[in-house]
Motif scaffolding. Structure first.
Motif, PDB file in Angstrom:
ATOM      1  N   UNK A  16     -40.221 -46.964   5.419  1.00  0.00           N
ATOM      2  CA  UNK A  16     -40.883 -48.261   5.486  1.00  0.00           C
ATOM      3  C   UNK A  16     -41.602 -48.521   6.807  1.00  0.00           C
ATOM      4  N   UNK A  17     -41.930 -47.469   7.532  1.00  0.00           N
ATOM      5  CA  UNK A  17     -42.634 -47.639   8.800  1.00  0.00           C
ATOM      6  C   UNK A  17     -43.964 -48.387   8.607  1.00  0.00           C
ATOM      7  N   UNK A  18     -44.790 -47.940   7.702  1.00  0.00           N
ATOM      8  CA  UNK A  18     -46.079 -48.599   7.462  1.00  0.00           C
ATOM      9  C   UNK A  18     -45.885 -49.975   6.826  1.00  0.00           C
ATOM     10  N   UNK A  19     -45.028 -50.114   5.806  1.00  0.00           N
ATOM     11  CA  UNK A  19     -44.818 -51.463   5.277  1.00  0.00           C
ATOM     12  C   UNK A  19     -44.298 -52.440   6.340  1.00  0.00           C
ATOM     13  N   UNK A  36     -53.475 -52.185  19.022  1.00  0.00           N
ATOM     14  CA  UNK A  36     -54.637 -51.516  19.610  1.00  0.00           C
ATOM     15  C   UNK A  36     -55.752 -51.472  18.570  1.00  0.00           C
ATOM     16  N   UNK A  37     -56.953 -51.157  19.018  1.00  0.00           N
ATOM     17  CA  UNK A  37     -58.076 -51.023  18.082  1.00  0.00           C
ATOM     18  C   UNK A  37     -57.784 -49.961  17.029  1.00  0.00           C
ATOM     19  N   UNK A  38     -57.192 -48.854  17.445  1.00  0.00           N
ATOM     20  CA  UNK A  38     -56.868 -47.774  16.506  1.00  0.00           C
ATOM     21  C   UNK A  38     -55.831 -48.238  15.484  1.00  0.00           C
ATOM     22  N   UNK A  39     -54.863 -49.019  15.934  1.00  0.00           N
ATOM     23  CA  UNK A  39     -53.837 -49.515  15.018  1.00  0.00           C
ATOM     24  C   UNK A  39     -54.412 -50.530  14.043  1.00  0.00           C
ATOM     25  N   UNK A  40     -55.350 -51.352  14.483  1.00  0.00           N
ATOM     26  CA  UNK A  40     -56.033 -52.293  13.575  1.00  0.00           C
ATOM     27  C   UNK A  40     -56.816 -51.510  12.523  1.00  0.00           C
ATOM     28  N   UNK A  41     -57.476 -50.439  12.953  1.00  0.00           N
ATOM     29  CA  UNK A  41     -58.217 -49.603  12.012  1.00  0.00           C
ATOM     30  C   UNK A  41     -57.274 -48.973  10.992  1.00  0.00           C
ATOM     31  N   UNK A  42     -56.163 -48.403  11.468  1.00  0.00           N
ATOM     32  CA  UNK A  42     -55.227 -47.776  10.532  1.00  0.00           C
ATOM     33  C   UNK A  42     -54.585 -48.813   9.614  1.00  0.00           C
ATOM     34  N   UNK A  43     -54.363 -50.029  10.117  1.00  0.00           N
ATOM     35  CA  UNK A  43     -53.826 -51.095   9.273  1.00  0.00           C
ATOM     36  C   UNK A  43     -54.745 -51.344   8.083  1.00  0.00           C
ATOM     37  N   UNK A  44     -56.040 -51.382   8.329  1.00  0.00           N
ATOM     38  CA  UNK A  44     -56.992 -51.564   7.233  1.00  0.00           C
ATOM     39  C   UNK A  44     -56.910 -50.436   6.220  1.00  0.00           C
ATOM     40  N   UNK A  45     -56.736 -49.221   6.696  1.00  0.00           N
ATOM     41  CA  UNK A  45     -56.624 -48.061   5.803  1.00  0.00           C
ATOM     42  C   UNK A  45     -55.289 -48.059   5.049  1.00  0.00           C
ATOM     43  N   UNK A  46     -54.306 -48.724   5.630  1.00  0.00           N
ATOM     44  CA  UNK A  46     -52.965 -48.775   5.023  1.00  0.00           C
ATOM     45  C   UNK A  46     -52.792 -49.956   4.071  1.00  0.00           C
ATOM     46  N   UNK A  47     -53.831 -50.760   3.891  1.00  0.00           N
ATOM     47  CA  UNK A  47     -53.757 -51.862   2.946  1.00  0.00           C
ATOM     48  C   UNK A  47     -53.825 -53.234   3.576  1.00  0.00           C
ATOM     49  N   UNK A  48     -53.877 -53.306   4.901  1.00  0.00           N
ATOM     50  CA  UNK A  48     -53.957 -54.590   5.584  1.00  0.00           C
ATOM     51  C   UNK A  48     -52.628 -55.320   5.562  1.00  0.00           C
ATOM     52  N   UNK A  67     -35.193 -52.399   9.932  1.00  0.00           N
ATOM     53  CA  UNK A  67     -36.475 -51.705   9.786  1.00  0.00           C
ATOM     54  C   UNK A  67     -37.509 -52.343  10.695  1.00  0.00           C
ATOM     55  N   UNK A  68     -37.566 -53.660  10.685  1.00  0.00           N
ATOM     56  CA  UNK A  68     -38.541 -54.386  11.494  1.00  0.00           C
ATOM     57  C   UNK A  68     -38.171 -54.263  12.950  1.00  0.00           C
TER      58      UNK A  68
END
Length: 68
Positions: A16-19, A36-48, A67-68
Motif C-alpha cells: 500500500x505504499x502508493x495508495x 517534490x515536483x517529481x513526486x507530484x508527477x508520479x502521483x498523477x501517473x499513479x491516479x492522483x 501504513x500511513x
C-alpha cells in the motif's frame, strides 16, 4: 512471495505504499504541499489523490495507521 517471509503488517506497508501517498494527498493538504515536483508527477501517473470512495475503502484497512 513477500508474504512468505514477512508478517502481514510489513506486507501491507509494501503493498500500500502508493495508495498511502494517494490517501495522504487526498486527506492532508500539507502533505501534498511538501511533495517534490517529481513526486507530484508520479502521483498523477499513479491516479492522483484518492476519491472519497477510495479514502473510505483505504480507511477500512486494519493496518492503515501503520501504513500511513
Amino acid at each position: 512471495m513477500i508474504a512468505d517471509f514477512f508478517p502481514p503488517l510489513v506486507v501491507d506497508c509494501v503493498r500500500y505504499h502508493v495508495p498511502a501517498k494517494r490517501y495522504l494527498c487526498a486527506t492532508d493538504p500539507a502533505y501534498m504541499d511538501q511533495l517534490s515536483d517529481a513526486s507530484v508527477l508520479s502521483l498523477g501517473l499513479q491516479g492522483g489523490p484518492m476519491s472519497a470512495d477510495e479514502v473510505a475503502a483505504f480507511e477500512a484497512n486494519p493496518h492503515r495507521d501503520a501504513i500511513v
